[in-house]
Design a protein around this motif. Structure first.
Motif, PDB file in Angstrom:
ATOM      1  N   THR A   1       0.869  -1.181   0.000  1.00  0.00           N
ATOM      2  CA  THR A   1       0.000   0.000   0.000  1.00  0.00           C
ATOM      3  C   THR A   1       0.907   1.233   0.000  1.00  0.00           C
ATOM      4  N   PRO A   2       0.357   2.409  -0.298  1.00  0.00           N
ATOM      5  CA  PRO A   2       1.181   3.623  -0.280  1.00  0.00           C
ATOM      6  C   PRO A   2       1.831   3.891   1.084  1.00  0.00           C
ATOM      7  N   ASP A   3       1.240   3.388   2.164  1.00  0.00           N
ATOM      8  CA  ASP A   3       1.784   3.608   3.503  1.00  0.00           C
ATOM      9  C   ASP A   3       3.000   2.738   3.823  1.00  0.00           C
ATOM     10  N   GLU A   4       3.197   1.668   3.068  1.00  0.00           N
ATOM     11  CA  GLU A   4       4.302   0.760   3.339  1.00  0.00           C
ATOM     12  C   GLU A   4       5.525   1.101   2.511  1.00  0.00           C
ATOM     13  N   LYS A   5       6.685   0.893   3.130  1.00  0.00           N
ATOM     14  CA  LYS A   5       7.945   1.129   2.436  1.00  0.00           C
ATOM     15  C   LYS A   5       8.247  -0.021   1.469  1.00  0.00           C
ATOM     16  N   ASP A   6       7.977  -1.233   1.917  1.00  0.00           N
ATOM     17  CA  ASP A   6       8.279  -2.421   1.130  1.00  0.00           C
ATOM     18  C   ASP A   6       7.037  -3.278   0.930  1.00  0.00           C
ATOM     19  N   PHE A   7       7.118  -4.196  -0.024  1.00  0.00           N
ATOM     20  CA  PHE A   7       6.055  -5.159  -0.255  1.00  0.00           C
ATOM     21  C   PHE A   7       6.002  -6.138   0.916  1.00  0.00           C
ATOM     22  N   ILE A   8       4.798  -6.574   1.255  1.00  0.00           N
ATOM     23  CA  ILE A   8       4.597  -7.608   2.267  1.00  0.00           C
ATOM     24  C   ILE A   8       4.420  -8.925   1.536  1.00  0.00           C
ATOM     25  N   LYS A   9       5.141  -9.937   1.974  1.00  0.00           N
ATOM     26  CA  LYS A   9       5.153 -11.236   1.307  1.00  0.00           C
ATOM     27  C   LYS A   9       4.135 -12.187   1.936  1.00  0.00           C
ATOM     28  N   PHE A  10       3.350 -12.827   1.063  1.00  0.00           N
ATOM     29  CA  PHE A  10       2.429 -13.883   1.443  1.00  0.00           C
ATOM     30  C   PHE A  10       2.873 -15.142   0.704  1.00  0.00           C
ATOM     31  N   GLU A  11       3.190 -16.190   1.453  1.00  0.00           N
ATOM     32  CA  GLU A  11       3.642 -17.436   0.835  1.00  0.00           C
ATOM     33  C   GLU A  11       2.454 -18.193   0.276  1.00  0.00           C
ATOM     34  N   MET A  12       2.590 -18.638  -0.961  1.00  0.00           N
ATOM     35  CA  MET A  12       1.544 -19.411  -1.584  1.00  0.00           C
ATOM     36  C   MET A  12       1.610 -20.825  -1.006  1.00  0.00           C
ATOM     37  N   THR A  13       0.508 -21.231  -0.423  1.00  0.00           N
ATOM     38  CA  THR A  13       0.488 -22.526   0.246  1.00  0.00           C
ATOM     39  C   THR A  13      -0.236 -23.593  -0.557  1.00  0.00           C
ATOM     40  N   GLU A  14      -1.047 -23.171  -1.533  1.00  0.00           N
ATOM     41  CA  GLU A  14      -1.718 -24.127  -2.405  1.00  0.00           C
ATOM     42  C   GLU A  14      -2.036 -23.455  -3.729  1.00  0.00           C
ATOM     43  N   ILE A  15      -1.874 -24.224  -4.795  1.00  0.00           N
ATOM     44  CA  ILE A  15      -2.141 -23.710  -6.145  1.00  0.00           C
ATOM     45  C   ILE A  15      -2.910 -24.769  -6.920  1.00  0.00           C
ATOM     46  N   ALA A  16      -3.887 -24.318  -7.681  1.00  0.00           N
ATOM     47  CA  ALA A  16      -4.580 -25.158  -8.656  1.00  0.00           C
ATOM     48  C   ALA A  16      -4.727 -24.321  -9.930  1.00  0.00           C
ATOM     49  N   ASP A  17      -5.288 -24.912 -10.959  1.00  0.00           N
ATOM     50  CA  ASP A  17      -5.412 -24.198 -12.235  1.00  0.00           C
ATOM     51  C   ASP A  17      -6.251 -22.942 -12.143  1.00  0.00           C
ATOM     52  N   ASP A  18      -7.203 -22.889 -11.216  1.00  0.00           N
ATOM     53  CA  ASP A  18      -8.115 -21.752 -11.164  1.00  0.00           C
ATOM     54  C   ASP A  18      -8.286 -21.198  -9.749  1.00  0.00           C
ATOM     55  N   LYS A  19      -7.285 -21.403  -8.883  1.00  0.00           N
ATOM     56  CA  LYS A  19      -7.346 -20.849  -7.531  1.00  0.00           C
ATOM     57  C   LYS A  19      -5.970 -20.867  -6.893  1.00  0.00           C
ATOM     58  N   PHE A  20      -5.820 -20.046  -5.862  1.00  0.00           N
ATOM     59  CA  PHE A  20      -4.605 -20.068  -5.063  1.00  0.00           C
ATOM     60  C   PHE A  20      -4.893 -19.503  -3.690  1.00  0.00           C
ATOM     61  N   GLU A  21      -4.029 -19.811  -2.749  1.00  0.00           N
ATOM     62  CA  GLU A  21      -4.183 -19.342  -1.377  1.00  0.00           C
ATOM     63  C   GLU A  21      -2.800 -19.001  -0.836  1.00  0.00           C
ATOM     64  N   CYS A  22      -2.724 -17.876  -0.121  1.00  0.00           N
ATOM     65  CA  CYS A  22      -1.452 -17.404   0.417  1.00  0.00           C
ATOM     66  C   CYS A  22      -1.605 -17.062   1.892  1.00  0.00           C
ATOM     67  N   LYS A  23      -0.509 -17.208   2.636  1.00  0.00           N
ATOM     68  CA  LYS A  23      -0.543 -16.941   4.076  1.00  0.00           C
ATOM     69  C   LYS A  23       0.645 -16.108   4.520  1.00  0.00           C
ATOM     70  N   ASN A  24       0.404 -15.342   5.566  1.00  0.00           N
ATOM     71  CA  ASN A  24       1.464 -14.682   6.320  1.00  0.00           C
ATOM     72  C   ASN A  24       0.986 -14.621   7.770  1.00  0.00           C
ATOM     73  N   ASP A  25       1.401 -15.591   8.565  1.00  0.00           N
ATOM     74  CA  ASP A  25       0.942 -15.698   9.952  1.00  0.00           C
ATOM     75  C   ASP A  25       1.570 -14.670  10.883  1.00  0.00           C
ATOM     76  N   THR A  26       2.513 -13.875  10.398  1.00  0.00           N
ATOM     77  CA  THR A  26       3.142 -12.864  11.254  1.00  0.00           C
ATOM     78  C   THR A  26       2.295 -11.603  11.384  1.00  0.00           C
ATOM     79  N   LEU A  27       1.270 -11.475  10.550  1.00  0.00           N
ATOM     80  CA  LEU A  27       0.415 -10.286  10.559  1.00  0.00           C
ATOM     81  C   LEU A  27      -0.835 -10.519  11.393  1.00  0.00           C
ATOM     82  N   ASP A  28      -1.385  -9.438  11.949  1.00  0.00           N
ATOM     83  CA  ASP A  28      -2.694  -9.522  12.600  1.00  0.00           C
ATOM     84  C   ASP A  28      -3.779  -9.664  11.536  1.00  0.00           C
ATOM     85  N   PHE A  29      -3.633  -8.871  10.497  1.00  0.00           N
ATOM     86  CA  PHE A  29      -4.589  -8.900   9.393  1.00  0.00           C
ATOM     87  C   PHE A  29      -3.937  -8.317   8.163  1.00  0.00           C
ATOM     88  N   PRO A  30      -4.107  -8.959   7.063  1.00  0.00           N
ATOM     89  CA  PRO A  30      -4.675 -10.288   6.870  1.00  0.00           C
ATOM     90  C   PRO A  30      -3.616 -11.369   7.080  1.00  0.00           C
TER      91      PRO A  30
END
Length: 160
Positions: free
Chosen positions: A100-129
């Motif tokens: 976001t404009p408020d952040e200095k750097d990009f926040i990384k979300f690790e992709m934990t599952e991938i399929a041809d038409d979906k994906f899901e990413c996590k970053n457990d170090t954050l409160d949200f998301p």
């Protein structure tokens, strides 16, 4: 003020229409490469936004290992929130990066599952998301952005 920033970040992240999928069990999930995320490409508008607001996401393919997106929400033609997104494959693993404009750097979300038409990413170090999930639903796209006690759902349709 903190709440407003968190909500803005949440909205932006949700539009990251992030690309990850986590297994719902205790086993460690593995990331598997996918051919592409081309189903994300194009201009999208949320169909379930709060009255008076409009939310958009635009995605383009840079190359086989990188996609770039921008998400933003407007109210009365003023930008309420904005975020930059990147899906990047490095060393065979995909990650979603959100800024976001408020952040200095990009926040990384690790992709934990991938399929041809979906994906899901996590970053457990954050409160949200903590979790960002995108999936294709016919000719539409859905996304969920969630944390410990908050879950935001988005429905998008392609626009020209």
């Amino acid at each position: 003020m903190k709440s407003i920033l968190k909500i803005s970040f949440v909205l932006l992240t949700a539009f990251s229409l992030t690309m990850c999928n986590t297994k719902q069990n205790d086993q460690k999930s593995t990331t598997q490469p996918t051919k592409n995320f081309d189903w994300l490409l194009g201009n999208w508008k949320s169909t379930n936004e709060e009255k008076g607001k409009e939310t958009f996401e635009n995605w383009k393919k840079i190359n086989d290992a990188e996609y770039k997106g921008i998400g933003f929400t407007l109210q009365n033609n003023d930008t309420l929130s904005q975020e930059q997104m990147k899906l990047i494959q490095t060393n065979g693993k995909w990650n979603l990066l959100v800024k976001t404009p408020d952040e200095k750097d990009f926040i990384k979300f690790e992709m934990t599952e991938i399929a041809d038409d979906k994906f899901e990413c996590k970053n457990d170090t954050l409160d949200f998301p903590k979790l960002i999930k995108y999936w294709k639903n016919g000719d539409k796209m859905n996304a969920i952005v969630s944390g410990d006690s908050l879950k935001l759902s988005f429905e998008f349709e392609r626009i020209k």
